[in-house]
Design a protein around this motif. Sequence first.
Motif, PDB file in Angstrom:
ATOM      1  N   ALA A 189       6.968   6.372  -3.097  1.00  0.00           N
ATOM      2  CA  ALA A 189       7.517   7.510  -3.840  1.00  0.00           C
ATOM      3  C   ALA A 189       7.929   8.619  -2.876  1.00  0.00           C
ATOM      4  N   ALA A 190       7.110   8.829  -1.833  1.00  0.00           N
ATOM      5  CA  ALA A 190       7.426   9.853  -0.841  1.00  0.00           C
ATOM      6  C   ALA A 190       8.676   9.481  -0.045  1.00  0.00           C
ATOM      7  N   VAL A 191       8.827   8.192   0.306  1.00  0.00           N
ATOM      8  CA  VAL A 191      10.022   7.753   1.032  1.00  0.00           C
ATOM      9  C   VAL A 191      11.275   8.063   0.221  1.00  0.00           C
ATOM     10  N   LEU A 192      11.264   7.712  -1.050  1.00  0.00           N
ATOM     11  CA  LEU A 192      12.444   7.926  -1.893  1.00  0.00           C
ATOM     12  C   LEU A 192      12.733   9.410  -2.076  1.00  0.00           C
ATOM     13  N   ASP A 193      11.685  10.210  -2.244  1.00  0.00           N
ATOM     14  CA  ASP A 193      11.892  11.659  -2.380  1.00  0.00           C
ATOM     15  C   ASP A 193      12.476  12.239  -1.094  1.00  0.00           C
ATOM     16  N   GLN A 194      11.968  11.788   0.052  1.00  0.00           N
ATOM     17  CA  GLN A 194      12.455  12.323   1.317  1.00  0.00           C
ATOM     18  C   GLN A 194      13.879  11.856   1.618  1.00  0.00           C
ATOM     19  N   LEU A 195      14.209  10.623   1.259  1.00  0.00           N
ATOM     20  CA  LEU A 195      15.590  10.168   1.421  1.00  0.00           C
ATOM     21  C   LEU A 195      16.532  10.991   0.552  1.00  0.00           C
ATOM     22  N   ASP A 242      20.555  15.334   0.095  1.00  0.00           N
ATOM     23  CA  ASP A 242      20.926  16.673  -0.376  1.00  0.00           C
ATOM     24  C   ASP A 242      21.331  17.571   0.789  1.00  0.00           C
ATOM     25  N   ASN A 243      20.490  17.569   1.823  1.00  0.00           N
ATOM     26  CA  ASN A 243      20.763  18.440   2.972  1.00  0.00           C
ATOM     27  C   ASN A 243      22.078  18.080   3.646  1.00  0.00           C
ATOM     28  N   ARG A 284      23.121  13.854 -11.661  1.00  0.00           N
ATOM     29  CA  ARG A 284      23.151  14.006 -10.212  1.00  0.00           C
ATOM     30  C   ARG A 284      21.760  14.366  -9.706  1.00  0.00           C
ATOM     31  N   VAL A 285      21.571  14.143  -8.403  1.00  0.00           N
ATOM     32  CA  VAL A 285      20.337  14.598  -7.768  1.00  0.00           C
ATOM     33  C   VAL A 285      20.499  16.079  -7.454  1.00  0.00           C
ATOM     34  N   LEU A 286      19.649  16.901  -8.014  1.00  0.00           N
ATOM     35  CA  LEU A 286      19.771  18.348  -7.851  1.00  0.00           C
ATOM     36  C   LEU A 286      19.054  18.815  -6.598  1.00  0.00           C
ATOM     37  N   SER A 287      19.718  19.651  -5.824  1.00  0.00           N
ATOM     38  CA  SER A 287      19.088  20.342  -4.706  1.00  0.00           C
ATOM     39  C   SER A 287      19.736  21.710  -4.633  1.00  0.00           C
ATOM     40  N   TYR A 288      18.989  22.733  -5.031  1.00  0.00           N
ATOM     41  CA  TYR A 288      19.555  24.074  -5.142  1.00  0.00           C
ATOM     42  C   TYR A 288      18.584  25.081  -4.544  1.00  0.00           C
TER      43      TYR A 288
END
Length: 611
Positions: free
Chosen positions: A182-188, A193-194, A575-579
């Motif tokens: 789960a951590a791998v997928l979140d970090q990817l 996003d970045n 979409r994957v949100l990163s704000y």
Amino acid sequence: MVKAAPATVLFFFGILSISGLAGCAATAEQPREVPAQVKALEQQDKYREAAIYYQRLAQDAKPPLRQDYQLNAVASLLKGNHARDAKTNLEQIDLGGADPGFLIRKKLLAAEIALQQREVKAALAELEPLEKDPLPAGQAGQFHGLRLKAYTQLNDLYSSTRERIALDQYLEAGEPRQQNRAAVLDQLARLTDNLLLLFQAPPGKSPATQGMDKNQQLSRLTSLIEDWRRHDLTEAELARVQALDARLNEPQFAVLPLPDHIALILPLSGRYAAAGEAVRDGIIAAHYSTRHEDVTPVLGIYDTGSDNEQTRRAYQQAVEAGAKFIIGPLEKEAVASLAGNELPVTTLALNYAVPAEGGPRGLFQFGLSPEDEAQQVAERAWNDGRLRALVLVPDNDWGSRISATFLQRWAALGGEIAAIETYDANKSDFSGAIRHAFNLDQSRQRHKQLGNVLGEKIEFTPRRRQDIDFIFVAALPRQARLLQPQLKFHYAGDLPVYSTSHAFSGDKNAQLDQDMDGMIIGDMPWTLGGKLPDNTLPDKIRQQWPNVNINYWRLYALGADAYALSAYLGNAPNRVLSYSGNTGRLSLSNNLIQRQLGWAIFKGGIPRPRE
């Protein structure tokens, strides 16, 4: 690249403990079976005694058994967080002519010692020679676990993700591997996003990373995702990887327009009126500060009062008036009531009341959750290398909820609890709770008994317990201003103190908060002075509403972020949100908006960004 055959190892929140891997077969690569006496001592947290037991065994043993016992003694000291003594013992071990497996064990222990002493670069230097040749499976798992911890402490997201991927094959099936995956997928997702934010930046505004331009970073990330895809992923995990691929094929985000009709359903009368007005005014300020390219959205405002039925009526009125997006309600009970029905319009509730999978389609939840902040304090302390916590919370319902959440997350990370103590939030003198937590009364009693035995007066300074390496305090500003100096008075001035945003009023006042120096808090950019989507917005709000209630200052930020999120949730919720918002770094998971805090430490009575 270190490679080895798969094996099962122990895993705690993605960070392996070398000492936690003891108990394998008697080989140079792994210590022999732990003696029953050592197990008994370590179960009582008597790690120094366990190390002494090993050292005595070593005195009567011949190589290579002697070196095995000596290395085990160092591992026991590390379990007790005695890095300085562990380092001294390790330096005295003579491995001349020893099997290479012992040399590898020594390197791994040296790296763990360096990490406990916050010497991250030294730890990586110890591990670097081990990259050259394949390692036995157990040691390969330790190697990647230590590198993961090092890169996490350095906030190197790419390298820590790479180490998690490498570590996957060595984790035991079940929860340890699931947590890591789960951590791998979140970090990817965060890396994606970045990178996309870099592609959106104007020319000359995209900072390079480690000398690489954004196309090189894209190639590097694509390779990392491909490496992860080669693991035996579940269908759900593979679907998330495919979603990341799809995003990386987008040259940049499209500019998303705001919905043309936004309704606010908030408590503008009754018990929560002041809170509702702060959220409303934050939304209005953001509305008038936002440049609208095509159509300026219509804002409809509806009072929910303090009655669930009135909330439902307000929602229906907004729908009938043509709202395309609804913000609210604010109270937890009102959100729960609304979530019991199908919602015809996409709705962003400003509280967390129902599980993500339990709400109706189109309901998103976003708020300033104290429990979420307590979890992040646990994660921050763990990433700072802390191990044993003293938990100090008020003896009320709020304190119980904060404590329970912190303890659950801390246990999941692998942390230990030295003590849990409560205090009366209505009082100003918390010395009784502090003395009890630090066993200071016992120290005074021992002094008294010694004086009676010797029949003379003895110079005495109370000694607090030494098995604590940080304190988690749950407190409101008044209590925080009193607790911090009282902790220092009771010989705990050398212990780092962590707290949630609730310890800080949100209004920078060096004179009022001078006694809070040294306290570490997690809070939002809005109050810490970090970069905001519109850095002029706080001043505009103060100018428009000169009598702003500082007690609700963070709710203005919540309203402003809710307004910005309407563009995303109203147009492209898949979409994957990163704000980077006013309340923190925002992301979306299962219809819940998750908020990442910033960190500050009080210096001169002012919370200053923490490096």
